[in-house]
Design a protein around this motif. Structure first.
Motif, PDB file in Angstrom:
ATOM      1  N   ALA A 160       0.678  -1.449   0.392  1.00  0.00           N
ATOM      2  CA  ALA A 160       0.405  -0.069   0.348  1.00  0.00           C
ATOM      3  C   ALA A 160       0.811   1.030   0.107  1.00  0.00           C
ATOM      4  CB  ALA A 160      -0.567   0.123   1.264  1.00  0.00           C
ATOM      5  N   ASP A 161       0.036   2.065  -0.725  1.00  0.00           N
ATOM      6  CA  ASP A 161       1.371   3.309  -0.582  1.00  0.00           C
ATOM      7  C   ASP A 161       0.349   4.102   0.251  1.00  0.00           C
ATOM      8  OD1 ASP A 161       1.991   6.225  -1.399  1.00  0.00           O
ATOM      9  OD2 ASP A 161       2.448   6.020  -3.834  1.00  0.00           O
ATOM     10  N   LEU A 162       1.126   4.230   1.068  1.00  0.00           N
ATOM     11  CA  LEU A 162       0.655   5.203   2.345  1.00  0.00           C
ATOM     12  C   LEU A 162       0.459   7.357   1.418  1.00  0.00           C
ATOM     13  CD1 LEU A 162      -0.122   6.037   5.462  1.00  0.00           C
ATOM     14  CD2 LEU A 162       2.095   5.691   6.186  1.00  0.00           C
ATOM     15  N   ASN A 163       1.429   7.023   1.373  1.00  0.00           N
ATOM     16  CA  ASN A 163       1.161   8.530   1.039  1.00  0.00           C
ATOM     17  C   ASN A 163       0.142   9.291  -0.553  1.00  0.00           C
ATOM     18  OD1 ASN A 163       3.507   9.723   1.730  1.00  0.00           O
ATOM     19  ND2 ASN A 163       4.822   8.975  -0.113  1.00  0.00           N
ATOM     20  N   LEU A 164      -0.092   7.296  -1.477  1.00  0.00           N
ATOM     21  CA  LEU A 164      -1.368   7.251  -2.139  1.00  0.00           C
ATOM     22  C   LEU A 164      -2.933   8.206  -0.881  1.00  0.00           C
ATOM     23  CD1 LEU A 164      -2.668   8.057  -4.660  1.00  0.00           C
ATOM     24  CD2 LEU A 164      -2.705   5.615  -4.773  1.00  0.00           C
ATOM     25  N   ILE A 165      -2.606   6.889   0.038  1.00  0.00           N
ATOM     26  CA  ILE A 165      -3.655   7.309   1.229  1.00  0.00           C
ATOM     27  C   ILE A 165      -4.235   8.562   1.610  1.00  0.00           C
ATOM     28  CG2 ILE A 165      -4.225   6.703   2.991  1.00  0.00           C
ATOM     29  CD1 ILE A 165      -3.018   3.792   2.808  1.00  0.00           C
ATOM     30  N   ARG A 166      -2.659   9.202   1.977  1.00  0.00           N
ATOM     31  CA  ARG A 166      -2.266  10.562   2.657  1.00  0.00           C
ATOM     32  C   ARG A 166      -3.027  11.717   1.901  1.00  0.00           C
ATOM     33  NH1 ARG A 166       0.087  11.288   7.653  1.00  0.00           N
ATOM     34  NH2 ARG A 166       1.607   9.775   8.379  1.00  0.00           N
ATOM     35  N   LYS A 167      -2.864  11.841   0.273  1.00  0.00           N
ATOM     36  CA  LYS A 167      -3.406  12.072  -0.392  1.00  0.00           C
ATOM     37  C   LYS A 167      -4.386  12.613  -1.016  1.00  0.00           C
ATOM     38  CE  LYS A 167      -2.760  13.972  -5.408  1.00  0.00           C
ATOM     39  NZ  LYS A 167      -3.697  12.883  -5.793  1.00  0.00           N
ATOM     40  N   GLU A 168      -5.315  10.985  -1.106  1.00  0.00           N
ATOM     41  CA  GLU A 168      -6.482  11.038  -1.795  1.00  0.00           C
ATOM     42  C   GLU A 168      -8.059  11.096  -0.495  1.00  0.00           C
ATOM     43  OE1 GLU A 168      -6.831   7.943  -4.176  1.00  0.00           O
ATOM     44  OE2 GLU A 168      -5.586   8.191  -5.647  1.00  0.00           O
ATOM     45  N   ALA A 169      -7.380  10.860   0.942  1.00  0.00           N
ATOM     46  CA  ALA A 169      -8.406  10.797   2.072  1.00  0.00           C
ATOM     47  C   ALA A 169      -7.979  11.718   1.731  1.00  0.00           C
ATOM     48  CB  ALA A 169      -7.078   9.724   3.176  1.00  0.00           C
ATOM     49  N   GLY A 170      -7.723  13.220   2.110  1.00  0.00           N
ATOM     50  CA  GLY A 170      -7.144  14.259   2.149  1.00  0.00           C
ATOM     51  C   GLY A 170      -8.356  15.199   0.965  1.00  0.00           C
ATOM     52  N   GLU A 171      -8.393  14.985  -0.144  1.00  0.00           N
ATOM     53  CA  GLU A 171      -9.493  14.973  -1.376  1.00  0.00           C
ATOM     54  C   GLU A 171      -9.871  15.635  -0.708  1.00  0.00           C
ATOM     55  OE1 GLU A 171      -5.305  15.050  -5.015  1.00  0.00           O
ATOM     56  OE2 GLU A 171      -7.119  13.606  -4.408  1.00  0.00           O
ATOM     57  N   ARG A 172     -10.994  13.001  -0.858  1.00  0.00           N
ATOM     58  CA  ARG A 172     -12.512  13.403  -0.675  1.00  0.00           C
ATOM     59  C   ARG A 172     -13.006  13.532   0.915  1.00  0.00           C
ATOM     60  NH1 ARG A 172     -10.378  10.797  -3.987  1.00  0.00           N
ATOM     61  NH2 ARG A 172     -11.176   9.762  -5.235  1.00  0.00           N
ATOM     62  N   ARG A 173     -11.836  14.102   1.856  1.00  0.00           N
ATOM     63  CA  ARG A 173     -12.314  14.450   3.075  1.00  0.00           C
ATOM     64  C   ARG A 173     -12.596  16.146   3.043  1.00  0.00           C
ATOM     65  NH1 ARG A 173     -14.916  11.736   7.163  1.00  0.00           N
ATOM     66  NH2 ARG A 173     -13.717  13.289   9.002  1.00  0.00           N
ATOM     67  N   SER A 174     -11.715  16.443   2.160  1.00  0.00           N
ATOM     68  CA  SER A 174     -11.653  17.778   2.410  1.00  0.00           C
ATOM     69  C   SER A 174     -10.988  18.828   3.373  1.00  0.00           C
ATOM     70  CB  SER A 174     -12.443  18.714   2.417  1.00  0.00           C
ATOM     71  OG  SER A 174     -12.835  20.079   1.130  1.00  0.00           O
ATOM     72  N   GLN A 175     -11.767  19.409   4.032  1.00  0.00           N
ATOM     73  CA  GLN A 175     -11.369  19.823   5.302  1.00  0.00           C
ATOM     74  C   GLN A 175     -11.748  18.888   6.518  1.00  0.00           C
ATOM     75  OE1 GLN A 175      -9.782  22.371   5.977  1.00  0.00           O
ATOM     76  NE2 GLN A 175      -9.453  22.425   3.326  1.00  0.00           N
ATOM     77  N   ASN A 176     -12.364  17.557   6.765  1.00  0.00           N
ATOM     78  CA  ASN A 176     -12.573  17.529   7.951  1.00  0.00           C
ATOM     79  C   ASN A 176     -11.926  16.405   8.307  1.00  0.00           C
ATOM     80  OD1 ASN A 176     -15.693  17.793   7.527  1.00  0.00           O
ATOM     81  ND2 ASN A 176     -15.627  16.532   5.706  1.00  0.00           N
ATOM     82  N   ARG A 177     -11.716  16.158   9.734  1.00  0.00           N
ATOM     83  CA  ARG A 177     -10.172  15.601  10.753  1.00  0.00           C
ATOM     84  C   ARG A 177      -9.816  13.972  10.124  1.00  0.00           C
ATOM     85  NH1 ARG A 177     -10.279  18.319  16.665  1.00  0.00           N
ATOM     86  NH2 ARG A 177      -8.508  17.115  16.533  1.00  0.00           N
ATOM     87  N   ILE A 178      -8.662  14.334   9.652  1.00  0.00           N
ATOM     88  CA  ILE A 178      -8.590  12.412   9.272  1.00  0.00           C
ATOM     89  C   ILE A 178      -6.587  12.360  10.932  1.00  0.00           C
ATOM     90  CG2 ILE A 178      -7.642  10.906   8.135  1.00  0.00           C
ATOM     91  CD1 ILE A 178      -7.809  12.977   5.652  1.00  0.00           C
ATOM     92  N   ALA A 179      -7.094  10.859  10.804  1.00  0.00           N
ATOM     93  CA  ALA A 179      -6.107  10.692  11.665  1.00  0.00           C
ATOM     94  C   ALA A 179      -5.537   8.891  11.555  1.00  0.00           C
ATOM     95  CB  ALA A 179      -6.559  10.335  13.190  1.00  0.00           C
ATOM     96  N   TYR A 180      -3.738   9.389  11.322  1.00  0.00           N
ATOM     97  CA  TYR A 180      -3.404   8.418  11.006  1.00  0.00           C
ATOM     98  C   TYR A 180      -2.690   7.854  11.976  1.00  0.00           C
ATOM     99  CZ  TYR A 180      -4.006  10.686   6.129  1.00  0.00           C
ATOM    100  OH  TYR A 180      -4.458  10.870   5.223  1.00  0.00           O
TER     101      TYR A 180
END
Length: 213
Positions: A160-180
């Motif tokens: 799994a490409d963690l950088n890709l996950i971070r990028k696409e999760a951020g795009e789809r959740r916009s300003q909503n919070r994400i924790a890794y």
């Protein structure tokens, strides 16, 4: 009774690490003086409740297992009556409670919580499910108040490409919070605790003050 506990839902697919996340969060919250209880949801068993009770960081009486008898999302969204009754029992037994976690049984990416049941909900996915998970636009992941992307340590071992996950999760959740997070090392758990303390518990304390006034 004027004081009511804040209620936080914890959802996500089977094996994403929902129970493991609670095992990490609850001792830290208790150390900070936050009174916690848990309601777990399973289809026809109480396995998650038994697992948490076995850990011993909460009195067993503060953990209630709900056997939904139906798809997990039914009891957290369509008809949350059983969960509401369980929360009511806990609040009656422990009027000092600050926070009740309501853990869903493992469900799919479409699973969401009713806001008649919870004040906010966390949705947990794990890196092992693949780096395309954010692109699937599951309502549970997209709409959650906090999305947790768990098991970040295994990304190299599952391709799994963690950088890709971070990028696409951020795009789809916009300003909503994400924790890794990595529950084994504690990485990222501070972000989850900050969300609970700064958002959920703060809002609930304001509600309780307004009711008392």
């Amino acid at each position: 009774m004027n004081h009511t506990a804040a209620r936080v839902g914890v959802g996500g697919p089977v094996g994403s690490g929902k129970t493991a996340l609670l095992e990490c969060l609850i001792p830290v919250l208790m150390q900070r003086g936050i009174e916690v209880a848990v309601v777990t949801n399973d289809l026809l068993t109480q396995e998650d409740a038994k697992r948490l009770k076995h850990k011993g960081f909460l009195p067993a009486e503060r953990i209630i297992g709900v056997e939904t008898g139906s798809c997990p999302h039914t009891a957290i969204r369509e008809d949350p009556t059983m969960n509401l009754l369980a929360v009511s029992d806990l609040e009656r037994l422990y009027p000092q409670l600050d926070l009740v976690f309501i853990e869903s049984g493992g469900d799919n990416l479409a699973s969401t919580f009713s806001y008649d049941l919870v004040d906010a909900y966390i949705f947990v996915i794990d890196v092992g499910a693949g780096d395309d998970i954010p692109r699937k636009n599951g309502p549970g992941f997209i709409q959650a108040d906090l999305a947790v992307i768990n098991k970040i340590d295994i990304a190299p071992y599952v391709g799994a490409d963690l950088n890709l996950i971070r990028k696409e999760a951020g795009e789809r959740r916009s300003q909503n919070r994400i924790a890794y997070t990595n529950c084994k090392t504690g990485e990222g758990l501070g972000d989850v605790i900050d969300f609970i303390e700064e958002t959920v518990l703060f809002r609930q304390s304001c509600k309780n003050i307004s009711v008392e006034v």
